[in-house]
Design an enzyme around this catalytic site. Structure first.
Site: not given
Lengths: 331, 696
Positions: B438, B498, B482
């Site tokens: 991520c 995201d 994350h």
């Protein structure tokens, strides 16, 4: 000074109270009426520890530590109950009379009756040695509690202290029991090298030779040893099928030894009594008969264990039974 | 004071104070061999509870000492002399003083405690030494709870307490088997538990009495600077980050973006939190006021100890100041939460989140500039790409959409172990390797946005949560860490973007995909992690059950505060009303008392006296008035003789009376005859009464 007199006053009051609270009896049962319990030194230290732990938990706002400190605090209380129940319900019975020589270790047999195992019991007479019983199993058990008297006479050993620090040592749980016991203390057993029964002994004409005349029944019998004279054999007993026994008194019949207190070569009464005791034991061990003359009281000649015990008891009581009892009371 | 206690002691030992203390002390104290062995075992277990907090050299000293003890126990070595022990203690203290600064105050104290504890075993000379060791053991075990209070650890400590009590039990009853001693110890603790729980619930919770040093330990969780690869490492950790209990319904999984740290500074390699200019504000700045509209989402967060200060919230959030710990939390300008103190133990706080409320509609020029800044030399290919995008799209939203679609359409790969990038080059990742976790996507995206002139920043935190249906709460683990981006658009404020959602939508919808899980199990070194067995339903069930218990423990024991206490007590009083409680507890205590009395009463058979026996007893009672007592051991016949000598005037009557009593007692006659005899006995009793009245 004032403190001392105050202390003795308190002790007197306390003992009087104790006498009423736990009266004398040969059999005693431990209940909440006669059990005392107080935290031990370790118990107080433990409490401080619990408090410190509580402070630690509070200062760190740590609930688990606080919970643990509460747990320890209630363990303290549970331990108190366990400690109490370790003694509670015990049934104790003690023999009433014990006899011994002065400065010689003897013991009281204490019978313990219990419905569950008990742990770590300590028995102790005042100023005497301790007896630690690590475990007493369910049922009846006998423990021997050491006792040693310093002086000749008839003594009351005092209250037996039964105590225990089980389960965690946080509490001392104890009781003071009066079993109404008595110790008859004979004179101290000592060896006197050059002392012989002839020094004080005199053959008595008044009491005659015929004291033992009753015959063999009076005689002390012991196992026949090879080489002993045939005349010593107790034929009567042999005929009855009681085996080979020999009579110990036969030879001495006719020349009884009189042990007289006044004739002993010492000025100290206690030493004289010790000498008397020594001579008596000599006579006894040789299987000879003896008679005793204490001045006010006289014991006719005889032999045997029973005779010995009787004489020794008289020595313990000397000057007289009543007087020694009085002296005891005054103490 | 001291003399008072002595006096008291003497009073209770009354007639004979102990012979003399000196001779009592001299009697040698030796521990039973079994007890000593068990003490050693207990000591090893006690040290295990603190092992994580001890420095390596202290652990070495402790293990050496323990080995030494074992060899003494096995009679291979003789006991060290006092001088040796003293030298050892001095050396240890010197070492401690040297390393005190590095360890911190609390750790130094713990080291000192452990050191004293291990040395104390060399000098058990008296009973009191043994007791000191017992108290030290209990203290060592208790102090380990300062560092961890989880259910499992507390359980371990409880077992250690039982083991340490066993040592004392063994000392007093060495003949018992270990099993019996253990049982006794467990029983003692269980018996004590109700009162302890009662005290815990009822005894007032006090505020800290004075300041204490807190533990310093390795920080866990997110840090305030992120370079690529950091979060992928966190993903291997099964450690619990925090738990959440929602009031009412929980939001969708894809909305669970727990914002933790906002990173606005980029130096070409790492993203960092913007350091506040020293002049403007200090670290402990005042909380900003939340001006939010719309419905709020209320929930409680229980954060695990992290030795950091970051806290977690969804979107624009306000903290419930009235609740516990509420006043200790700051809301920063970027809407992240920050605790005033390091989180050294579990921390609960209540949050109101406004998920639909925009973040910072207005942005100062300075702030905007900060969020557009990047080193000019960094990632030239991405800068060129941004220029090209700027040319293609005039609308910011279209541009963002295009970049995201590119992630989706191109062959980007989501993996925990991406190829290593040279110099953390985002160019290399974006154009060549195309594989990352991520933070790779988030940093590349953010960089691209900044290059394209859209204010953008990195946000790290946690994504998602695991629901526990048994206790109805969510847990968030370190592996849920994350990173994502936020872009600022005029009129809409900071928007969450995201990029991971484009590459691995499953991660955002449900959590780790099975591919990722497989990777996780490959790289994770925690072979015992229950997470690895997620595919087995029953193991998972047990896992959830255990976690639910741990959750309740955390909520009710660790998190039991003064406020919770007053609330709970108020609730109890409201439900039962005060007088009912008083009456109820009285009833309970009296029944307990009566039952106990019945149980522990000496068992004596209640004797049923027959009429003639009663008559005889009455006669005895009359005689007592005349000062004639019948001792228990005296038989009835003997007593009759005794009475005859003492009181000749009733001699004949009483002898006959006794005679009748004995025949009735021991001989079975016909009922007619019995009745006659009893009649005669009663008549005699009456005459006896009259006689004795005359006497007195």
């Amino acid at each position: 000074m004032i403190k001392k007199s105050f202390n003795t006053f308190v002790h007197k009051r306390f003992n009087r109270w104790l006498k009423r609270r736990i009266p004398a009896s040969a059999t005693q049962r431990l209940t909440n009426r006669n059990i005392f319990i107080l935290p031990s030194g370790f118990g107080f230290a433990y409490l401080v520890f619990v408090f410190v732990l509580f402070l630690l938990g509070t200062n760190y706002q740590n609930n688990v530590v606080i919970l643990l400190s509460y747990l320890f605090a209630s363990v303290f209380i549970s331990a108190m109950l366990q400690s109490f129940f370790n003694l509670s319900g015990l049934k104790l019975h003690c023999h009433q009379q014990v006899s011994t020589y002065a400065k010689q270790q003897t013991h009281f047999s204490l019978t313990i009756d219990t419905d569950k195992p008990r742990y770590s019991l300590v028995f102790q007479f005042p100023h005497q040695g301790k007896h630690l019983q690590k475990k007493v199993n369910t049922g009846t058990a006998v423990v021997n509690i050491p006792y040693c008297s310093e002086k000749r006479g008839v003594h009351i050993p005092g209250r037996l202290r039964v105590s225990s620090e089980y389960s965690l040592g946080l509490f001392t749980c104890w009781t003071q029991l009066d079993f109404g016991c008595e110790v008859i203390t004979y004179p101290q057993q000592k060896k006197f090298q050059n002392l012989h029964s002839s020094i004080c002994a005199h053959q008595d004409d008044e009491h005659g030779i015929n004291v033992v005349e009753g015959g063999d029944d009076f005689g002390d019998l012991r196992q026949y040893r090879q080489g002993e004279s045939l005349s010593q054999i107790a034929w009567k007993q042999l005929a009855r099928g009681q085996g080979w026994l020999s009579k110990t008194n036969q030879q001495q019949q006719g020349n009884d030894v009189w042990l007289t207190l006044d004739n002993l070569p010492s000025t100290d009464l206690e030493v004289k009594l010790q000498m008397l005791c020594y001579l008596m034991l000599e006579q006894y061990q040789q299987g000879q008969s003896w008679a005793m003359d204490l001045g006010s009281e006289k014991v006719p000649p005889n032999t045997g264990k029973k005779h010995l015990t009787h004489c020794l008891t008289m020595l313990a009581h000397y000057p007289s039974k009543k007087m020694s009892a009085q002296a005891q009371n005054e103490e | 004071m001291k003399s008072d206690r002595k006096g008291l002691k003497r009073l209770f030992t009354f007639s004979y104070p102990r012979k003399n203390k000196a001779s009592g002390k001299k009697e040698p104290f030796t521990l039973d061999r079994n007890t000593l062995l068990f003490l050693l075992v207990a000591q090893v277990l006690n040290f295990a509870s603190l092992a994580q907090e001890l420095a390596w050299w202290m652990l070495a000293i402790i293990s050496l000492c323990l080995l030494w003890q074992v060899s003494i126990f096995l009679k291979k070595v003789i006991k060290p002399s006092k001088i040796v022990v003293n030298l050892l203690s001095v050396a240890g203290c010197v070492l401690l003083i040297i390393s005190a600064r590095q360890l911190g105050l609390l750790a130094t104290m713990v080291h000192l405690l452990c050191f004293a504890y291990v040395l104390k075993l060399f000098e058990i000379r008296q009973r009191s030494d043994f007791y000191q060791i017992v108290l030290l053991s209990l203290f060592v075990v208790s102090s380990s709870l300062l560092f961890s209070q989880t259910l499992y650890f507390s359980f371990y400590v409880a077992i250690l307490v039982i083991v340490n009590l066993m040592v004392v039990f063994l000392h007093f009853a060495p003949s018992e088997t270990l099993m019996a001693t253990g049982k006794r110890s467990v029983k003692l603790v269980l018996q004590s538990l109700p009162l302890a729980i009662f005290l815990f619930i009822v005894f007032p919770k006090l505020a800290p009495l004075w300041q204490v040093p807190f533990a310093q330990s390795a920080k866990s969780g997110l840090s305030d600077s992120v370079s690529v690869g950091d979060i992928a490492n966190l993903a291997l950790s099964d450690e619990l980050a925090f738990r959440v209990k929602f009031e009412g319904s929980a939001p969708r999984y894809s909305q669970l973006y727990w914002r933790t740290i906002v990173l606005e500074q980029y130096d070409g390699r790492t993203w960092k939190r913007k350091k506040p200019a020293k002049k403007r504000y200090k670290e402990n700045l005042a909380s900003i006021k939340i001006k939010a509209k719309g419905e709020s989402l209320n929930y409680q967060v229980i954060a695990s100890q992290s030795y950091q200060r970051w806290l977690f919230a969804l979107g624009v959030s306000d903290v419930d100041r009235s609740a516990q710990n509420g006043t200790g939390i700051i809301i920063k300008e970027d809407y992240t939460l920050y605790n005033k103190e390091t989180i050294t133990k579990t921390l609960n706080y209540n949050v109101f989140s406004y998920l639909n409320s925009p973040l910072s509609l207005k942005l100062s020029e300075q702030h905007k500039k900060d969020n557009l800044q990047f080193p000019s030399s960094a990632n030239p290919r991405l800068v060129a790409k941004a220029k090209e995008l700027n040319r293609l799209y005039s609308n910011d939203i279209d541009l963002i959409q295009a970049v995201l679609e590119n992630f989706n359409e191109d062959l980007y790969h989501y993996t925990l172990r991406p190829p290593i990038l040279f110099n953390n080059s985002l160019d290399q990742f974006y154009f060549d390797t195309k594989a990352g976790f991520c933070e790779h996507y988030a940093s590349a995206f953010t960089f691209l946005m900044r290059a394209a002139g859209i204010p953008a920043r990195m946000v790290t935190g946690y994504m998602g949560a695991e629901y526990n249906p048994i206790a109805d709460y969510y847990s968030v683990y370190q592996r849920d860490a994350h990173a994502w981006s936020e872009v600022w658009l005029e009129g809409r404020g900071w928007l969450k973007v995201d990029p991971t959602a484009m590459i691995n939508p499953e991660r955002i919808e449900r959590g780790f995909s099975s591919d990722l899980l497989r990777e996780l199990s490959l790289y994770s070194d925690n072979y015992f992690s229950l997470m690895r067995y997620k595919q087995f339903a029953w193991i998972n069930e047990i896992r959830l059950q255990l976690q639910a218990i741990d959750y309740q423990w955390t909520r009710w024991v660790i998190g039991y505060s003064a406020k919770k206490q007053t609330d709970l007590l108020a609730k109890i009083i409201a439900v039962f009303s005060l007088w009912k409680i008083v009456v109820g507890s009285l009833v309970i205590f009296t029944t307990i008392y009566l039952v106990l009395k019945r149980v522990y009463k000496p068992k004596t058979k209640a004797k049923q006296h027959e009429p003639h026996q009663q008559c005889y007893l009455q006669a005895l009672a009359v005689l007592v008035k005349n000062d004639i007592n019948k001792p228990k051991e005296m038989s009835a016949e003997q007593f009759a003789l005794y009475v005859s000598t003492e009181q000749p005037n009733i001699a004949i009557n009483f002898t006959r009376f006794t005679d009748l009593y004995i025949t009735l007692n021991y001989q079975k006659n016909g009922s007619d005859e019995q009745f006659k005899k009893f009649d005669e006995m009663q008549k005699l009793f009456k005459t006896l009464k009259i006689c004795s009245l005359k006497n007195s």
